[in-house]
Design a protein around this motif. Sequence first.
Motif, short mmCIF file in Angstrom:
data_model
loop_
_atom_site.label_atom_id
_atom_site.label_comp_id
_atom_site.label_asym_id
_atom_site.label_seq_id
_atom_site.Cartn_x
_atom_site.Cartn_y
_atom_site.Cartn_z
N HIS A 177 0.85 -1.21 0.00
CA HIS A 177 0.00 0.00 0.00
C HIS A 177 0.88 1.26 0.00
N GLN A 178 0.24 2.38 -0.33
CA GLN A 178 0.92 3.70 -0.26
C GLN A 178 0.02 4.67 0.50
N LEU A 179 0.54 5.22 1.59
CA LEU A 179 -0.19 6.17 2.45
C LEU A 179 0.28 7.59 2.12
N THR A 180 -0.68 8.49 1.86
CA THR A 180 -0.38 9.90 1.53
C THR A 180 -1.18 10.82 2.46
N ILE A 181 -0.48 11.74 3.10
CA ILE A 181 -1.14 12.73 3.98
C ILE A 181 -0.77 14.12 3.46
N SER A 182 -1.79 14.92 3.18
CA SER A 182 -1.55 16.28 2.64
C SER A 182 -2.38 17.30 3.41
N ASN A 183 -1.88 18.55 3.42
CA ASN A 183 -2.57 19.68 4.07
C ASN A 183 -2.18 20.94 3.31
N PRO A 184 -3.10 21.89 3.13
CA PRO A 184 -2.74 23.10 2.38
C PRO A 184 -1.55 23.85 2.96
N LYS A 185 -1.28 23.65 4.25
CA LYS A 185 -0.22 24.42 4.87
C LYS A 185 0.98 23.57 5.29
N THR A 186 1.01 22.36 4.81
CA THR A 186 2.16 21.49 5.14
C THR A 186 2.66 20.82 3.87
N GLU A 187 3.86 20.25 4.00
CA GLU A 187 4.39 19.45 2.90
C GLU A 187 3.70 18.08 2.90
N THR A 188 3.57 17.48 1.73
CA THR A 188 2.86 16.20 1.60
C THR A 188 3.74 15.05 2.12
N TYR A 189 3.11 14.19 2.93
CA TYR A 189 3.81 13.02 3.51
C TYR A 189 3.40 11.78 2.70
N THR A 190 4.37 10.96 2.28
CA THR A 190 4.11 9.74 1.50
C THR A 190 4.94 8.59 2.08
N GLN A 191 4.30 7.41 2.28
CA GLN A 191 5.00 6.23 2.81
C GLN A 191 4.43 4.97 2.13
N LYS A 192 5.31 4.09 1.64
CA LYS A 192 4.92 2.80 1.11
C LYS A 192 5.12 1.74 2.19
N LEU A 193 4.18 0.79 2.32
CA LEU A 193 4.27 -0.22 3.36
C LEU A 193 3.56 -1.50 2.90
N PHE A 194 4.02 -2.63 3.52
CA PHE A 194 3.39 -3.92 3.27
C PHE A 194 2.58 -4.28 4.50
N VAL A 195 1.36 -4.68 4.28
CA VAL A 195 0.45 -4.94 5.39
C VAL A 195 0.20 -6.46 5.48
N TRP A 196 0.43 -7.01 6.70
CA TRP A 196 0.06 -8.40 7.03
C TRP A 196 -0.94 -8.35 8.16
N TYR A 197 -1.40 -9.49 8.59
CA TYR A 197 -2.43 -9.51 9.62
C TYR A 197 -1.94 -8.80 10.87
N GLY A 198 -2.91 -8.09 11.49
CA GLY A 198 -2.62 -7.44 12.75
C GLY A 198 -2.58 -5.91 12.62
N VAL A 199 -2.28 -5.28 13.72
CA VAL A 199 -2.26 -3.81 13.78
C VAL A 199 -0.88 -3.32 13.38
N HIS A 200 -0.87 -2.38 12.49
CA HIS A 200 0.39 -1.76 12.06
C HIS A 200 0.42 -0.33 12.61
N ASP A 201 1.09 -0.15 13.72
CA ASP A 201 1.15 1.17 14.39
C ASP A 201 2.29 1.98 13.79
N LEU A 202 1.89 3.05 13.10
CA LEU A 202 2.90 3.93 12.49
C LEU A 202 3.36 5.03 13.44
N GLY A 203 2.69 5.14 14.61
CA GLY A 203 3.09 6.14 15.59
C GLY A 203 2.72 7.58 15.15
N LYS A 204 3.52 8.54 15.56
CA LYS A 204 3.28 9.94 15.17
C LYS A 204 3.86 10.20 13.78
N ILE A 205 3.00 10.69 12.96
CA ILE A 205 3.48 11.12 11.65
C ILE A 205 3.57 12.64 11.68
#
Length: 546
Positions: free
Chosen positions: A88-116
């Motif tokens: 998967h590819q996660l993208t976080i954008s805001n008009p007043k911030t730079e865009t955050y992009t992260q690629k990750l592989f998801v398996w069963y269970g919770v994937h805690d990315l913490g503070k972005i």
Amino acid sequence: MLIMESPNPSDPSENWLCYWRRVLRPLAWWFLFVLVLYGIRLHQRLMAGTYLSFRVTVEGKPNPYAGERIRLDGKNYESGQLVSLGQHQLTISNPKTETYTQKLFVWYGVHDLGKISLKRSQGVLQIICDPPAARLQIQGPEFSTQLTGANGFNATVPTDNYRVSATYTHWNDQMDVGVPANATASREFAPRFGALDITCNQSSATFELRRKENESAIESGPLPVVIPGLPAGNYRLHLAYHGHEKTESVIVKFGTTNQIKTEFAFGTAALETRPAGAAVHDRAGRYLGQTPLTLPELQPGSWTFQLKLAGYEPVMTTLEIAADETQSFRTNLVSVGYTGAMRAARGYMKTADYDRALSALGDALLAKPSDAAASELQLEASGQAAIQKARALANTGNYIEAGTLLTAALLALPGNAEALELQPEYKKHEPEQLERIRLERLSRVRNLFDALMVQAPASALFETREIKTAKPAKDIQVALNNALQSDPPAGQPPVKIVRYTSPKPETFYIETVQEFSTVLATSAGKRCCYIVGGQTKDDETQILFK
């Protein structure tokens, strides 16, 4: 009927295997089916707990900005929302911030990315002030600053919309500037300024400078003055000096000092009256002083003054005042009595009421002796009055006296056409009038005596006596009056005059009473005497009495 039979195997082991195949095959299929069901159920249970967990911050702080967008593989996503297995590819954008992009592989269970932690976006804001601004103010939601005497601003600032204001001495402007991320937003304040150098020929003059007539003053104060930093354009210059005001249009040109030379040009008015002491007012009714009066510093043009003094008619005068010149006005004030009398006289003249006109003109000459206008009008009124009375006398047949009045009229109005026309007409009727007068004089005394005796009935019992004399009637009248008032003879009662009149021209009537009394002071009777006398001829007076 054909009956088929299976062959009978010859090997007993083959028979055993076939048997177990037949028996275990359903069990195997059943086990496999159960195993598949379990796998599916396990997958579902594990997928129910498969999601991404994260918390978005901006540079380590809670996100204060609205408009945040979180997308997973291009679709909207929220923390804790289930996610499928795989890349998967996660993208976080805001008009007043730079865009955050992260690629990750998801398996069963919770994937805690913490503070972005998103990084605040920034850009460069560049402001140029030419010439330098007295004050430059930049206001934004997260960044604000104010500079004095600034020729500009150039710095990295958070991306946002900024209100930028530049203030100069006589000009200010503002603009909204949007700073994009990783780019430069540039704006320039470049007002077009000029200067005014204002001088005046009067050193104590003052000024006010406005952009428009109804706006407040940009600059004000005494002259001369130099005013820099004025935006190019049209202005209204209001000047004042000792109560005098004027307004001029001036133009400020870019990049130059514009020379404005103004002048207050004045003339003088000198006002005198006889008698002095008249109050002087201008057209607007403002009091200026008393005569004799000199008014300097009058602006060129038409000036109207009104001069008032109690008991005299007001005077209005208009003077054309020119620069550096003196205009004089002198006048003799006219009394209110004179003007009122003249006004009344002219009104009576229009209605041919000449007697009243003469009376009013007499009042006018008392107020202003030897006045030419009143004297001239008096001659006209007296002449017209004489002609008017002559016509009235002629209508009664008195042509002699009418002719005398026409002679008087011609003395007042020499060459009057009406009098000259009537004079010969009346002259030819005078002989007839003289004859009537002669005949009337002969019977005048007798007719008057008879008319008076009607009022005394008892007089008919007595005889009428007549006396004629060559003396004038007026002398006889005086002599009789004196004689009747003299002391009576001894033993005679006094004579009382009860009537003494002149009923008609050249006649007289005297009535007397003499009372008699007894020794006891009672009435013993009375004696009445009636005397009528008159001029019957120029040399004859007739006297009738009882």
